[in-house]
Design a protein around this motif. Structure first.
Motif, mmCIF file in Angstrom:
data_model
loop_
_atom_site.group_PDB
_atom_site.id
_atom_site.type_symbol
_atom_site.label_atom_id
_atom_site.label_comp_id
_atom_site.label_asym_id
_atom_site.label_seq_id
_atom_site.Cartn_x
_atom_site.Cartn_y
_atom_site.Cartn_z
ATOM 1 N N SER A 31 0.613 2.436 1.852
ATOM 2 C CA SER A 31 0.101 1.242 2.514
ATOM 3 C C SER A 31 -1.155 1.545 3.305
ATOM 4 C CB SER A 31 1.194 0.671 3.428
ATOM 5 O OG SER A 31 0.709 -0.468 4.145
ATOM 6 N N SER A 32 -1.126 2.733 3.953
ATOM 7 C CA SER A 32 -2.317 3.147 4.724
ATOM 8 C C SER A 32 -3.510 3.336 3.821
ATOM 9 C CB SER A 32 -1.986 4.437 5.489
ATOM 10 O OG SER A 32 -3.125 4.864 6.203
ATOM 11 N N GLU A 33 -3.277 3.939 2.644
ATOM 12 C CA GLU A 33 -4.372 4.128 1.688
ATOM 13 C C GLU A 33 -4.898 2.783 1.197
ATOM 14 O OE1 GLU A 33 -2.970 6.578 -1.438
ATOM 15 O OE2 GLU A 33 -2.783 8.390 -0.183
ATOM 16 N N ILE A 34 -3.911 1.854 0.949
ATOM 17 C CA ILE A 34 -4.338 0.524 0.486
ATOM 18 C C ILE A 34 -5.185 -0.177 1.549
ATOM 19 C CG2 ILE A 34 -3.473 -1.776 -0.102
ATOM 20 C CD1 ILE A 34 -1.084 -0.363 -1.471
ATOM 21 N N ASN A 35 -4.708 -0.072 2.808
ATOM 22 C CA ASN A 35 -5.462 -0.698 3.909
ATOM 23 C C ASN A 35 -6.847 -0.090 4.038
ATOM 24 O OD1 ASN A 35 -3.377 -2.443 4.555
ATOM 25 N ND2 ASN A 35 -2.460 -1.056 6.069
ATOM 26 N N LYS A 36 -6.870 1.245 3.902
ATOM 27 C CA LYS A 36 -8.157 1.940 4.005
ATOM 28 C C LYS A 36 -9.082 1.517 2.876
ATOM 29 C CE LYS A 36 -10.142 6.557 4.451
ATOM 30 N NZ LYS A 36 -9.835 8.003 4.472
ATOM 31 N N SER A 37 -8.480 1.428 1.681
ATOM 32 C CA SER A 37 -9.262 1.008 0.519
ATOM 33 C C SER A 37 -9.738 -0.424 0.680
ATOM 34 C CB SER A 37 -8.420 1.153 -0.751
ATOM 35 O OG SER A 37 -9.162 0.688 -1.877
ATOM 36 N N ALA A 38 -8.809 -1.270 1.218
ATOM 37 C CA ALA A 38 -9.178 -2.666 1.443
ATOM 38 C C ALA A 38 -10.315 -2.782 2.457
ATOM 39 C CB ALA A 38 -7.950 -3.453 1.916
ATOM 40 N N ALA A 39 -10.221 -1.931 3.515
ATOM 41 C CA ALA A 39 -11.290 -1.942 4.527
ATOM 42 C C ALA A 39 -12.608 -1.526 3.922
ATOM 43 C CB ALA A 39 -10.903 -1.033 5.693
ATOM 44 N N GLN A 40 -12.583 -0.495 3.060
ATOM 45 C CA GLN A 40 -13.793 -0.030 2.403
ATOM 46 C C GLN A 40 -14.346 -1.115 1.477
ATOM 47 O OE1 GLN A 40 -12.562 3.592 0.475
ATOM 48 N NE2 GLN A 40 -12.779 4.852 2.341
#
Length: 250
Positions: A31-40
């Motif tokens: 989820s953290s990776e997804i959020n990070k990816s979403a932020a990027q």
């Protein structure tokens, strides 16, 4: 055996909890990776949006410049067309000027000849000055460095000078043959009506007779009025009435 089952169950529960905890960590990490990816991705989208906005603004600016250039070009086209029309008009005028110049030169020569004849038949005042003016006009006509317009102006100017003589009063000094002897005299010119002389010693006076084309002596009684006229002409006296002899026209 009864005591073993709870232990086994506890172990299973512990093992199951460990498995769930591990899965949860993975889910959290994912989820953290997804959020990070979403932020990027959002950052990229914002950058793209900003870039598109800037390009849109640039596009609008360019459109305004194009519209302005179109108006400017249309104005230049009008000016160019007007200049072309003016050039055509100037070319036509130049052709007409060349024709006028060919006609005006003979006219000026006739005017100078006519002026010369007029001066020779006129009252003989300022003879040297008027002769020099005529000679200057003749010399001018042979010069190529003087335009036709300037030549014509000077010819008209000479005519104007002669016209002005007819409505002015003037006093000047010159040489004149009096009683067979050349003497210095004061001349009094009253328009073209009278040309009177008085010797410098104030003893002899005479006036021009257009009929005999010569100077005739005047009575001594006129000398005081002649002196007065000379002083008025030289602005030494205020204008006043003069009693002078006048040759009647025949």
């Amino acid at each position: 055996m009864k005591g073993v089952k709870p232990l086994i169950l506890a172990g299973i529960v512990a093992a199951s909890a460990a498995v769930h905890a591990n899965d949860l960590d993975k889910v959290i990490d994912k989820s953290s990776e997804i959020n990070k990816s979403a932020a990027q991705s959002q950052t990229k989208i914002d950058k793209i949006a900003d870039s598109m906005q800037g390009r849109l603004q640039q596009f609008k600016t360019l459109n305004k410049e194009i519209d302005g250039l179109a108006v400017y070009n249309a104005q230049l086209t009008k000016q160019l067309n007007n200049q072309i029309e003016e050039m055509e008009s100037l070319n036509l005028s130049m052709d007409q000027v060349s024709i006028i110049e060919r006609q005006i030169t003979p006219l000026m020569m006739r005017m100078i000849t006519g002026l010369e004849q007029f001066v020779s038949l006129d009252v003989p005042f300022l003879q040297d000055e008027r002769a020099k003016r005529l000679a200057s006009l003749k010399t001018m006509m042979d010069r190529a460095d003087i335009t036709s317009s300037e030549k014509f102006r000077r010819v008209l100017e000479a005519y104007q000078v002669e016209v002005d003589y007819g409505r002015t009063i003037e006093a000047y000094t010159a040489l004149l043959e009096v009683s067979g002897k050349e003497r210095e005299v004061d001349f009094l010119r009253i328009g073209r009506l009278e040309l009177i002389y008085l010797t410098r010693d104030g003893k002899k006076a005479g006036s021009w007779d257009a009929q005999t084309k010569s100077f005739t002596a005047l009575a001594d009684s006129t000398i005081s009025q002649i002196n007065k006229g000379l002083r008025i002409a030289r602005k030494q006296l205020a204008p006043d009435m003069l009693t002078l002899p006048v040759h009647a026209a025949k």
